[in-house]
Design a protein around this motif. Sequence first.
Motif, PDB file in Angstrom:
ATOM      1  N   GLY A 272       0.758  -1.292   0.041  1.00 14.61           N
ATOM      2  CA  GLY A 272       0.038   0.040   0.009  1.00 14.61           C
ATOM      3  C   GLY A 272       0.840   1.150  -0.028  1.00 14.61           C
ATOM      4  O   GLY A 272       0.742   2.213  -1.053  1.00 14.61           O
ATOM      5  N   ILE A 273       1.939   1.336   0.822  1.00 12.92           N
ATOM      6  CA  ILE A 273       2.569   2.435   1.037  1.00 12.92           C
ATOM      7  C   ILE A 273       3.607   2.607  -0.325  1.00 12.92           C
ATOM      8  O   ILE A 273       3.825   3.678  -0.739  1.00 12.92           O
ATOM      9  N   ALA A 274       3.898   1.587  -1.176  1.00 12.49           N
ATOM     10  CA  ALA A 274       4.674   1.590  -2.286  1.00 12.49           C
ATOM     11  C   ALA A 274       3.778   2.515  -3.259  1.00 12.49           C
ATOM     12  O   ALA A 274       4.246   2.996  -4.123  1.00 12.49           O
ATOM     13  N   GLU A 275       2.335   1.871  -3.420  1.00  9.68           N
ATOM     14  CA  GLU A 275       1.506   2.551  -4.371  1.00  9.68           C
ATOM     15  C   GLU A 275       1.343   4.027  -4.027  1.00  9.68           C
ATOM     16  O   GLU A 275       1.194   4.744  -4.917  1.00  9.68           O
ATOM     17  N   GLN A 276       1.192   4.301  -2.633  1.00 13.27           N
ATOM     18  CA  GLN A 276       0.839   5.781  -2.456  1.00 13.27           C
ATOM     19  C   GLN A 276       2.014   6.479  -2.639  1.00 13.27           C
ATOM     20  O   GLN A 276       1.864   7.731  -3.241  1.00 13.27           O
ATOM     21  N   ALA A 277       3.332   6.058  -2.324  1.00 12.83           N
ATOM     22  CA  ALA A 277       4.391   6.885  -2.595  1.00 12.83           C
ATOM     23  C   ALA A 277       4.704   7.040  -4.117  1.00 12.83           C
ATOM     24  O   ALA A 277       5.147   8.232  -4.580  1.00 12.83           O
ATOM     25  N   GLU A 278       4.460   6.124  -4.764  1.00 17.40           N
ATOM     26  CA  GLU A 278       4.426   6.325  -6.335  1.00 17.40           C
ATOM     27  C   GLU A 278       3.733   7.392  -6.912  1.00 17.40           C
ATOM     28  O   GLU A 278       4.097   7.966  -7.836  1.00 17.40           O
ATOM     29  N   MET A 279       2.401   7.364  -6.293  1.00 21.12           N
ATOM     30  CA  MET A 279       1.334   8.326  -6.809  1.00 21.12           C
ATOM     31  C   MET A 279       2.031   9.780  -6.599  1.00 21.12           C
ATOM     32  O   MET A 279       1.824  10.551  -7.325  1.00 21.12           O
ATOM     33  N   VAL A 280       2.200  10.118  -5.121  1.00 19.78           N
ATOM     34  CA  VAL A 280       2.766  11.295  -4.768  1.00 19.78           C
ATOM     35  C   VAL A 280       4.078  11.561  -5.457  1.00 19.78           C
ATOM     36  O   VAL A 280       4.372  12.890  -5.736  1.00 19.78           O
ATOM     37  N   GLU A 281       5.063  10.697  -5.801  1.00 17.90           N
ATOM     38  CA  GLU A 281       6.297  11.044  -6.309  1.00 17.90           C
ATOM     39  C   GLU A 281       5.847  11.842  -7.706  1.00 17.90           C
ATOM     40  O   GLU A 281       6.580  12.598  -8.219  1.00 17.90           O
ATOM     41  N   ALA A 282       5.001  11.063  -8.343  1.00 22.09           N
ATOM     42  CA  ALA A 282       4.644  11.537  -9.786  1.00 22.09           C
ATOM     43  C   ALA A 282       4.082  12.993  -9.758  1.00 22.09           C
ATOM     44  O   ALA A 282       4.302  13.641 -10.613  1.00 22.09           O
ATOM     45  N   ILE A 283       3.199  13.205  -8.910  1.00 24.60           N
ATOM     46  CA  ILE A 283       2.469  14.478  -8.510  1.00 24.60           C
ATOM     47  C   ILE A 283       3.721  15.449  -8.342  1.00 24.60           C
ATOM     48  O   ILE A 283       3.739  16.524  -8.950  1.00 24.60           O
ATOM     49  N   ALA A 284       4.591  15.287  -7.392  1.00 22.33           N
ATOM     50  CA  ALA A 284       5.655  16.202  -7.039  1.00 22.33           C
ATOM     51  C   ALA A 284       6.735  16.292  -8.088  1.00 22.33           C
ATOM     52  O   ALA A 284       7.108  17.563  -8.639  1.00 22.33           O
ATOM     53  N   ALA A 285       6.758  15.410  -9.124  1.00 23.70           N
ATOM     54  CA  ALA A 285       7.649  15.417 -10.333  1.00 23.70           C
ATOM     55  C   ALA A 285       7.035  16.674 -11.175  1.00 23.70           C
ATOM     56  O   ALA A 285       7.730  17.399 -11.868  1.00 23.70           O
ATOM     57  N   GLU A 286       5.593  16.554 -11.407  1.00 28.51           N
ATOM     58  CA  GLU A 286       4.990  17.527 -12.338  1.00 28.51           C
ATOM     59  C   GLU A 286       5.093  19.037 -11.778  1.00 28.51           C
ATOM     60  O   GLU A 286       4.861  19.877 -12.416  1.00 28.51           O
ATOM     61  N   ASN A 287       5.585  19.062 -10.410  1.00 32.01           N
ATOM     62  CA  ASN A 287       5.412  20.335  -9.957  1.00 32.01           C
ATOM     63  C   ASN A 287       6.899  20.841  -9.379  1.00 32.01           C
ATOM     64  O   ASN A 287       7.077  21.595  -8.515  1.00 32.01           O
ATOM     65  N   GLY A 288       7.816  20.197 -10.133  1.00 25.66           N
ATOM     66  CA  GLY A 288       9.165  20.707  -9.888  1.00 25.66           C
ATOM     67  C   GLY A 288      10.009  20.020  -8.927  1.00 25.66           C
ATOM     68  O   GLY A 288      11.086  20.274  -8.248  1.00 25.66           O
ATOM     69  N   GLY A 289       9.657  18.502  -8.134  1.00 25.15           N
ATOM     70  CA  GLY A 289      10.195  18.067  -7.154  1.00 25.15           C
ATOM     71  C   GLY A 289      11.209  17.370  -7.920  1.00 25.15           C
ATOM     72  O   GLY A 289      11.135  16.723  -8.789  1.00 25.15           O
ATOM     73  N   GLU A 290      12.292  17.137  -6.684  1.00 27.73           N
ATOM     74  CA  GLU A 290      13.463  16.677  -7.361  1.00 27.73           C
ATOM     75  C   GLU A 290      13.600  15.155  -6.924  1.00 27.73           C
ATOM     76  O   GLU A 290      14.799  14.457  -7.090  1.00 27.73           O
ATOM     77  N   GLY A 291      12.546  14.553  -6.625  1.00 30.44           N
ATOM     78  CA  GLY A 291      12.713  13.030  -6.194  1.00 30.44           C
ATOM     79  C   GLY A 291      12.927  12.903  -4.663  1.00 30.44           C
ATOM     80  O   GLY A 291      13.140  13.667  -4.092  1.00 30.44           O
ATOM     81  N   PHE A 292      12.318  11.837  -4.301  1.00 33.82           N
ATOM     82  CA  PHE A 292      12.374  11.421  -2.944  1.00 33.82           C
ATOM     83  C   PHE A 292      13.766  10.900  -2.353  1.00 33.82           C
ATOM     84  O   PHE A 292      14.460   9.990  -3.112  1.00 33.82           O
ATOM     85  N   ALA A 293      13.979  11.410  -1.194  1.00 31.21           N
ATOM     86  CA  ALA A 293      15.221  10.914  -0.462  1.00 31.21           C
ATOM     87  C   ALA A 293      14.645  10.071   0.742  1.00 31.21           C
ATOM     88  O   ALA A 293      13.574  10.426   1.559  1.00 31.21           O
ATOM     89  N   TRP A 294      14.485   8.672   0.798  1.00 25.44           N
ATOM     90  CA  TRP A 294      13.784   7.866   1.697  1.00 25.44           C
ATOM     91  C   TRP A 294      14.517   7.838   3.229  1.00 25.44           C
ATOM     92  O   TRP A 294      15.651   7.792   3.269  1.00 25.44           O
ATOM     93  N   ALA A 295      13.679   7.640   4.238  1.00 22.49           N
ATOM     94  CA  ALA A 295      14.103   7.247   5.532  1.00 22.49           C
ATOM     95  C   ALA A 295      13.145   6.239   5.732  1.00 22.49           C
ATOM     96  O   ALA A 295      12.138   6.361   6.613  1.00 22.49           O
ATOM     97  N   ARG A 296      13.665   4.870   5.628  1.00 25.41           N
ATOM     98  CA  ARG A 296      12.947   3.860   6.058  1.00 25.41           C
ATOM     99  C   ARG A 296      13.249   3.134   7.348  1.00 25.41           C
ATOM    100  O   ARG A 296      12.494   2.685   8.170  1.00 25.41           O
ATOM    101  N   ALA A 297      14.472   3.233   7.853  1.00 25.78           N
ATOM    102  CA  ALA A 297      14.716   2.824   9.167  1.00 25.78           C
ATOM    103  C   ALA A 297      14.447   3.573  10.049  1.00 25.78           C
ATOM    104  O   ALA A 297      14.141   4.894  10.132  1.00 25.78           O
ATOM    105  N   ALA A 298      13.609   2.900  11.372  1.00 29.11           N
ATOM    106  CA  ALA A 298      13.126   3.509  12.354  1.00 29.11           C
ATOM    107  C   ALA A 298      13.794   4.626  12.708  1.00 29.11           C
ATOM    108  O   ALA A 298      13.455   6.010  13.100  1.00 29.11           O
ATOM    109  N   GLU A 299      15.313   4.465  13.083  1.00 32.56           N
ATOM    110  CA  GLU A 299      16.058   5.581  13.725  1.00 32.56           C
ATOM    111  C   GLU A 299      16.379   6.816  12.661  1.00 32.56           C
ATOM    112  O   GLU A 299      16.331   7.973  13.013  1.00 32.56           O
ATOM    113  N   ASP A 300      16.226   6.537  11.393  1.00 31.04           N
ATOM    114  CA  ASP A 300      16.366   7.589  10.458  1.00 31.04           C
ATOM    115  C   ASP A 300      15.043   8.315  10.312  1.00 31.04           C
ATOM    116  O   ASP A 300      15.050   9.806  10.430  1.00 31.04           O
TER     117      ASP A 300
END
Length: 458
Positions: free
Chosen positions: A283-311
Motif C-alpha cells: 500500500g505505501i509503495a503505491e501511495q509513494a509512487e502516486m505522490v512522487e509522480a505528482i511532485a515531479a509534475e510540480n518541480g520536485g527533485e525526487g524522494f530521499a527515503w528514510a525507511r529505518a526507524a532511527e532515520d
Amino acid sequence: MTSINHTISELEALFGERVSRAEAVRRHHGDDLSYLPAMLPDAVFFAASTSEVSQALAICNANRTPVIAFGTGTSIEGQIHAPQGGICIDVSGMDRILAVHEEDFDAVVQPGVKRKQLNEYLRATGLSFPVDPGADASLGGMTATRASGTNAVRYGTMRENVLALEVVLPDGQIIRTGTRARKSSTGYDLTRLFVGSEGTLGVITELTVRLHPIPAAVSSAVCTFASLQGAVDTVIATMQSGVPMARIEFLDEVAIEAANNYSRLDLKVAPTLFLEFHGTETGIAEQAEMVEAIAAENGGEGFAWARAAEDRARLWQARHDSNPATRALRPGSATFVTDACVPISALAENILAARAEADRSFLRTKINGHVGDGNFHVNYLVMPGDEREIAEAERLAAGVVERALKSGGTASGEHGVGLGKLKFLQREHGPALHSMVALKQAFDPNGIMNPGKLGSFS
C-alpha cells in the motif's frame, strides 16, 4: 473581591506546602512559549487528585478568586497567563495511566500524563496515541487547547480523539461527559464543548482517548522543490487525489537552513516536503509512487527515503525542533509565532502572500506547517523587548490571519486563542460570540475560570 491572601490562606490550611507563593514557582506558571510577557498568578497549588481540585475550586469560587489550570506550560498564545493574578492549579502531578482497553482501542488517563509517556506505556500493545503537537505536552492541556500536529491529516486532532472527560466545574461540582462508546445520540455533546475551552469552563481531571493500531509498514521521505509554489501545489494535488497521507509537512528555505545547522542534516536549502506513509508494504509503495509522480509534475527533485526507524525518528525530531533551530539562526532572539488554517484550495495563495509580505519586511521569517490539512505557521524572529520588531511581527501576523479569514479559514488551526488571538474572534465568529459568552456565564457565573480569555467578552 475577597482578598487573594484569604484564599491562599484557606488553601494552605488544607494543602500545606503544596501551595507555593515563591516567585520562581509563580513565574514558571505564568509564562508559556508565546511572545507575550509573563503574567504571574499569586500562588500555585499542586493538586494530587480530582477531589483536591474540587475543594480548591469551591474555595476560589466562594471567594471570587481567578483560577488558571496548568499542565506543562507549552501553550503558544498566552493561555496560562494570569492577567488578573489568582490561583494556578497545577495538575502535572496527576499523571497516572488508569486503564488501557486494548480490545476497544482506548485508554483512560489523568490530565498530567504526557503523550510520550502514554506511547511508551503502550509500546507492547501494538497501539499508539498519534496526536503529536511537537512539544511533549500533557494530555489535559492538549485537550483544553484542542491540539493537533503532524499526524492530524490522517488521525485527526484532539477533538476526534477524546471520547470522554471528567471535569471539575467552577463551584467544585464533578461531572463526567461522554462514554467509551464510539458514538452516541443522547444529549448535548459536552465533551466537545470542553475540548478547546482553554480552561475557561472547568478543570479537566480525567480523559478517555482513542488509540490507533501501529501500522504494519511506515516509510518517510523528503522531497525538495524549485519553488514554494511547486511544493504547495504538490500538497494540494496529493490531498485532492485522495492519497491517505500520514504526514505531509512543508518547510521553507529558512526552516531547512535552520534544521541543517541545528539537527546536523544535509538537506538542500530549498522549499521542502517531509512526507510519511502508513499501511502495508504494498500500500505505501503505491501511495509513494502516486505522490512522487505528482511532485515531479510540480518541480520536485525526487524522494530521499528514510525507511529505518532511527532515520525516521531523526527526520521528524528535526521537524519538531524547528522553532529552537530557527531561533538559533539569530542568537538571543525569540519567535513570534502565528498560525492559520484555510481550505486546502486556498493554501497556495495564503502561504505565498505570507512569504511575499515577510520578504518585504526587515524581520527574518520562517514558514512551515501541517499543510495536508491547510494549517501553516509563520515564525518571525524578534529580539525580546524590541518594541519596533514586535510591532512589525504583530502587523505581519495580523495580515496572515486576515487573509485566512477572507479565504474562509480560521485565525488558528491549532495554537488556540489565549490572549494572543482574542482580537480576531469577533471577525471570525460574529454574532456567535454572544453564544460563547452565554455558555461561559452558564458554567462560570462568577467568572473565575481563566478570566480575560475565551467567553470573557462585553
